[in-house]
Every structure is written in C-alpha cells, then in structure tokens.
Design an enzyme around this catalytic site. Structure first.
Site, PDB file in Angstrom:
ATOM      1  NE  ARG A 124      -4.121   1.792   0.611  1.00 28.11           N
ATOM      2  CZ  ARG A 124      -5.048   2.404  -0.370  1.00 28.11           C
ATOM      3  NH1 ARG A 124      -4.964   1.804  -1.491  1.00 28.11           N
ATOM      4  NH2 ARG A 124      -6.232   2.862   0.101  1.00 28.11           N
ATOM      5  CB  THR A 420      -9.132  -1.313  -8.001  1.00 25.91           C
ATOM      6  OG1 THR A 420      -8.961  -0.069  -6.963  1.00 25.91           O
ATOM      7  CG2 THR A 420      -8.178  -2.314  -7.327  1.00 25.91           C
ATOM      8  CB  THR A 438      -5.620   0.339  -6.665  1.00 27.47           C
ATOM      9  OG1 THR A 438      -6.270   1.638  -6.971  1.00 27.47           O
ATOM     10  CG2 THR A 438      -4.881   0.589  -5.366  1.00 27.47           C
ATOM     11  CG  ASP A 467      -8.580   5.291  -1.025  1.00 28.93           C
ATOM     12  OD1 ASP A 467      -9.545   5.980  -1.576  1.00 28.93           O
ATOM     13  OD2 ASP A 467      -8.153   4.297  -1.268  1.00 28.93           O
ATOM     14  CB  SER A 492      -7.425  -0.447   0.860  1.00 32.93           C
ATOM     15  OG  SER A 492      -7.729  -1.073  -0.129  1.00 32.93           O
ATOM     16  CB  SER A 493     -12.513  -0.877  -0.572  1.00 25.15           C
ATOM     17  OG  SER A 493     -13.161   0.163   0.295  1.00 25.15           O
ATOM     18  N   GLY A 515     -13.316  -1.691  -7.794  1.00 23.35           N
ATOM     19  CA  GLY A 515     -14.794  -1.083  -7.760  1.00 23.35           C
ATOM     20  C   GLY A 515     -14.846  -0.093  -6.379  1.00 23.35           C
ATOM     21  N   GLY A 516     -13.901   0.492  -5.957  1.00 22.42           N
ATOM     22  CA  GLY A 516     -13.973   1.046  -4.822  1.00 22.42           C
ATOM     23  C   GLY A 516     -14.497   0.688  -3.690  1.00 22.42           C
TER      24      GLY A 516
END
Length: 609
Positions: A124, A420, A438, A467, A492-493, A515-516
């Site tokens: 990340r 992403t 992403t 984010d 993050s998702s 897809g967020g």
C-alpha cells in the site's frame, strides 16, 4: 536483429522478444527458462455487459483484467513459473494496457498460499513525511472538492507495487526476476492495440488532457482520445521496465525514476505534493498476518488493515448467518428482494463499523485489541438483531462496540473511492494468490511520469492519498481514525480473498474485484453465490449487483426486475439504479481441476492448461 520463430497462434505483432531487446547475447536468451511470444489475441470490447463462458482448466489457471495481461501470466506458468512469477508479468503488462486502473505508480495487496501457509504482502502507498492532517483542506479549513484533490500532486502517495512484488518474488519466485518483465517490455516497444475499454475511458476523462505528457501521449493533436485498435507504443515505460528488470525495485525508488517522480509531484502547477527522495528510498513492504475467518464449511482468508475489505465482507456475511434461512434467496437468476434486504441492512451495519474503526494498524489500535473482535459471533449476533422487516434507512445504522473499551474515534464521512484491478492465479504446484492492485481513481492523479527518459509515454502516478478522510476531526473535534498522518497508509477496500476447505485445508478459490468501496459488496456476493448457492465462478460473477455505503441503496442498472426495486423501496431502502462496474476475477477448484470466471462488465479472461 534475430527473432525467435513465431507460432501460427501468435501472429498479432509478428515478433517476439529478442536478445537485442533484452540487451543479452543470443546464447543467453536461448538458455533462458522463459521466452515470451506476443499473443495472437486482441482485447475484446469492454464497455457494457458482454457474456462470457467461464473457463475450465486441469493444472493451473490465471485470471486478469485484460487478455494480454492474462496471456503473459499464462506463458510464465507454462514455462514453469510460480504464481508470484505470473503475477509480476501480469502486473507489468497491466501497467501498459490498462493504465487507468493499476501500475507501477500505485500500490497493491497480495495474498499468497504456498501449500501450507498464507501470507499477506502489503504494498500500500504511504503518505509523505511532510504530510499533515490538513492536506486536503482549503484556506477556510473546508475539504477540497474530490477531483480538485485527486488531480494534483497532493494526492500522490509513495508507490509500493514494485517493491512489494520484489519481496514476494524473493520468497516465492522460481524464474529470474528480469525475465518476468519481458512481456511488458516487448509490448511497450513494439506496440499493442488500444482496447475499447481504454478508448472509452480516455474519452470520458476530463483532466488527463491537462497533463503535458499524458495529453500528448493519449490524445491526438485535436484532443481526441486514441482510437480503439490504434497501435500504441510506450518507449518510456519500456526503458523504465528495463531498469527495474536489471536493478530491481532500487531502480524505482532511487535514481532517475525516483527523481523524476519527485520533481513531477513537487512541481505540479496547481497543487504540488510533498513526496521526497527520502520517502521514495525508504518505502518498506510490510508482511502481515492474514485474517482467516470460518464461514459455512470454509475458511475465508483476507487482508487485514489497512484494508477494510475482509473485515467488512465477513461482517456482512457473518451478520447474515445469524438471520433465519430463506427458502428462495435466488429467483429466476436474480437475488430475491428478501435476500437483498438482508444483504443491504447487514452492509449498512458493517459500513458503520468500518467508518469508525478501520485504519492503518501502525497508527490505530484495533477495538478490543484485536481486529477479529469485529467478527466475533456474539457481536455479530447482536448486530443481526438490528435487522428488521423494514429497513433502518439511509444513515440509520450506527457503529457498534466490538471491544470491551469504548473507542473514541469519530465516524468518517462518506467520500468517493474508485479504480483498481484484480488478479487471481493458481499454479501447477497448487500455490495460489489473490492480488488487488490500484492507482485509485481512473488515471490516478492524472500525472504521467516518463522516468526522466524524455521519451513518449511512461506510467501514471496514483491519487491514493484521497482514500484518507479529508476531514481530520468531526464537528466535536474528535479525531477520525483514517485521517492523514505522515508515513501512514490510507484505508483501502481492496479484498483479495483465498478460500479453504475447513476440514481438508485444501485451497478452494481465489477471487477479488476492483470497484472502490463497492469491492466489498461485489466480493461478498460472489462468495455467497459460489460457496452457498452452488453457482460456478462465471455464474456467480454474472449476477447483478446491489450496494449501499450506508446511505441510499443502488441496484445495477437494467439488471433487476422492476418489481425488486419497487419492493426494496417499499421497505425503506431509497433504492435507485446506477451503473455498477465491477471487475471480478475468480478461480474455483473442481473435481477435474479448476473453473475460472471473468467479469462480463470488463475485458478480462481466464487462461490455463
């Protein structure tokens, strides 16, 4: 220049990588374990919804978001490479052919299974050392408009994808690091046809043209997006990838490439960022313990914070487990209104907890001292009691208290999340991975970096810092867990997921999606469809979507019977239709081998033998 022979299946580009391309003597290339051939396939149309058959394989499988990327991974596996080897090749090609979604200028989470243990590699992005909690506030102390923040130097986090993949390769790679860059270098130098999805993404983008490099590279002199099928060469990226292939992640994080990135971020004409050469050089990949959660007859392993994916997915599924069984969760190929009501209500509750508790674990303590406290059956049973016949409605869900001590974090307001790509791979030895990657929103920060090469093209920089919560405090002055802090990783998702049989410990599935924030819903529903409803991977990915982030509910446009939308509104969901473009990839084990599915809403495919 000497070329290898091209098989009849692979006449699309007409050449393959050569010794001269690699800067190697011919004899050295002949001895290499992996020799890439440019594939005789073109990216399919990707806008709208295109039915896909699903793919059965016997020994291994790779699923990725673009056929050229999938083929690169397939050729690596065919040459005896590991799942990690294949993922590296796939990611480098995605940087080139799907630049709007992921790349070396962004970050990624990789879940890996080596036959006995599951490891979570955290690549990340991080906030620069000079970042403060007021990063996205204007002079009046109010949050910037999202796109004003995203399309700027402020939004760029220190990228982590290359360094993370290098660490994973050191542990689980089989083929030499440099060889895995061959597909992307070949396609960058010889060209690839612009896909329909890339063309339409460029056509719909407003701010990319404002960047001097990107505007001239991806658009014509008249400002029109490159046409579908245009043979696009990216010599700058080819040179950058050569350096990384030869020198490893050091080439990305120090020297010309890093200096160019820092200059572009700090020199942004509107809103400069603060990334420094020290930030680049000192980026560290984190190796984390995955969170594995028992559900039905399976053990579902996902990524821990700073991802909110696994915790929120399993809160949704775990909460629904405490509700009475439904006789007909599926009706005529669609989730029923009754099932959707429960799914949306459980999502509201899970997102309320997500908004309060989940952030970078190096900065925020887990409630109750363990993130698993959010998944305790007794806690989820209490949450399930809040689901009634009528919806709690938009913003009707409040966070629970999964720990013994009341947490003082404020709830983060909703804000956009985008972008992403996802990769799922199972190799011939049974090693598996799920990697979600992403640069955040489409085309990231809308800044193209050429690595200081001065050649056309390059790679896109992320806007991952958006984010973070733009507001650091709530109205009462209580801090928000996911606020900006120096060196912190934004929440993050992303939900890369590996699934195991609880009795045999056998790897059953690999899946995930872009897809967020809706990644969470897409992944949760796919798990239910494959493992509870008994659908195959493709059937599961074909199902229509429904989401809520805690506010109104949204159903995938044109995919549901109007009666279902009406029923949900009668229950108080304030539901409406909108485009919900997932990009799910999934591979499931079968008695014969594997069966893979690719999302019909995007251009991905599955390949294997």
């Amino acid at each position: 220049m000497d070329y290898q022979t091209v098989s009849p299946r692979r006449k699309w580009l007409g050449i393959v990588v050569s010794a001269a391309m690699l800067g190697m003597p011919v004899a050295a290339l002949a001895d290499a374990a992996f020799q890439y051939e440019a594939p005789a396939i073109e990216p399919e149309r990707a806008s709208g919804y295109s039915e896909k058959p699903g793919w059965a394989t016997e020994r291994f499988a790779v699923a990725a978001a673009n056929p050229l990327a999938t083929d690169a991974g397939y050729q690596v596996l065919k040459a005896g490479g590991s799942a990690v080897d294949a993922a590296i090749a796939v990611q480098m090609v995605l940087t080139l052919v799907e630049p709007q979604s992921s790349g070396i200028g962004g970050g990624a989470f990789l879940m890996h299974y080596d036959g006995s243990d599951v490891t979570a590699f955290d690549g990340r992005e991080t906030a620069p050392r000079a970042a403060t909690e007021s990063l996205f506030l204007n002079g009046d102390g109010e949050p910037l408009e999202f796109m004003d923040a995203a399309a700027s130097g402020l939004s760029v986090g220190v990228p982590g994808t290359v360094r993370m993949l290098e660490k994973a390769h050191e542990a689980y790679g089989k083929l030499p690091w440099a060889e895995l860059f061959t597909p992307a270098i070949t396609l960058a130098e010889e060209g690839f046809p612009v896909s329909h999805r890339l063309h339409t993404s460029l056509a719909g983008e407003e701010r990319l043209r404002d960047d001097a490099l990107a505007g001239t590279f991806y658009y014509t002199e008249d400002g029109e997006p490159l046409e579908e099928g245009h043979l696009l060469k990216n010599p700058a990226l080819g040179s950058i990838l050569r350096d990384i292939a030869e020198q490893g992640s050091k080439a990305m994080h120090t020297g010309d490439i890093a200096e160019d990135l820092v200059q572009r971020v700090q020199g942004h004409p509107g809103r400069p960022g603060a990334i420094s050469l020290e930030d680049m050089a000192t980026y560290v990949t984190k190796q984390r313990d995955p969170i594995c959660t028992d559900w039905l007859a399976y053990r579902v392993c996902g990524f821990p914070p700073p991802s909110s994916g696994h915790l929120t997915v399993m809160q949704i599924l775990g909460t629904m487990e405490h509700l009475p069984d439904l006789e007909t969760p599926l009706e005529e190929g669609q989730p029923s209104a009754e099932w959707l009501h429960r799914f949306l209500e459980a999502s509201r509750l899970a997102f309320a907890d997500r908004g309060r508790y989940i952030a970078d674990p190096d900065f925020v303590d887990a409630p109750g001292g363990s993130w698993s406290a959010m998944l305790e059956p007794d806690y989820l049973a209490l949450r399930a009691q809040l689901i009634e016949e009528q919806s709690m409605g938009p913003d009707g869900a409040s966070p629970g208290n999964p720990g013994d001590v009341e947490t003082t974090w404020a709830v983060q307001p909703n804000q956009p999340e985008y972008g992403t790509s996802h990769i799922s791979i199972i190799d011939e030895e049974g090693n598996g991975l799920a990697m979600t990657t992403t640069i955040e929103s489409a085309f990231g920060s809308r800044m193209l970096a050429d690595g200081g090469t001065g050649q056309p093209g390059g790679y896109l920089l992320n806007n991952e810092l958006t984010d973070f919560s733009f507001r650091p405090l709530d109205a009462d002055g209580t801090p928000i867990a996911n606020r900006v802090e120096a060196g912190k990783r934004p929440r993050s998702s992303m939900s890369p997921t590996l699934v195991f049989d609880r009795e045999s410990d056998e790897l059953i599935a690999s899946l995930g999606s872009p897809g967020g924030a809706a990644i969470i819903h897409y992944t949760a529903k796919a798990l239910v469809a494959m493992l509870d409803w008994g659908l195959n991977a493709q059937e599961a990915l074909d199902l229509p979507h429904a989401i809520t982030l805690g506010g109104p509910a949204f159903l995938e446009e044109g995919r549901f019977d109007p009666a279902i939308l009406e029923a949900l509104n009668e229950l108080g969901h304030e539901a409406s239709e909108r485009e919900l473009t997932s990009g799910l990839q999934a591979i499931m084990r079968t008695e014969e081998g594997f069966f893979g599915g690719a999302d019909p809403r995007r251009e991905g495919v599955v390949m294997g033998d």
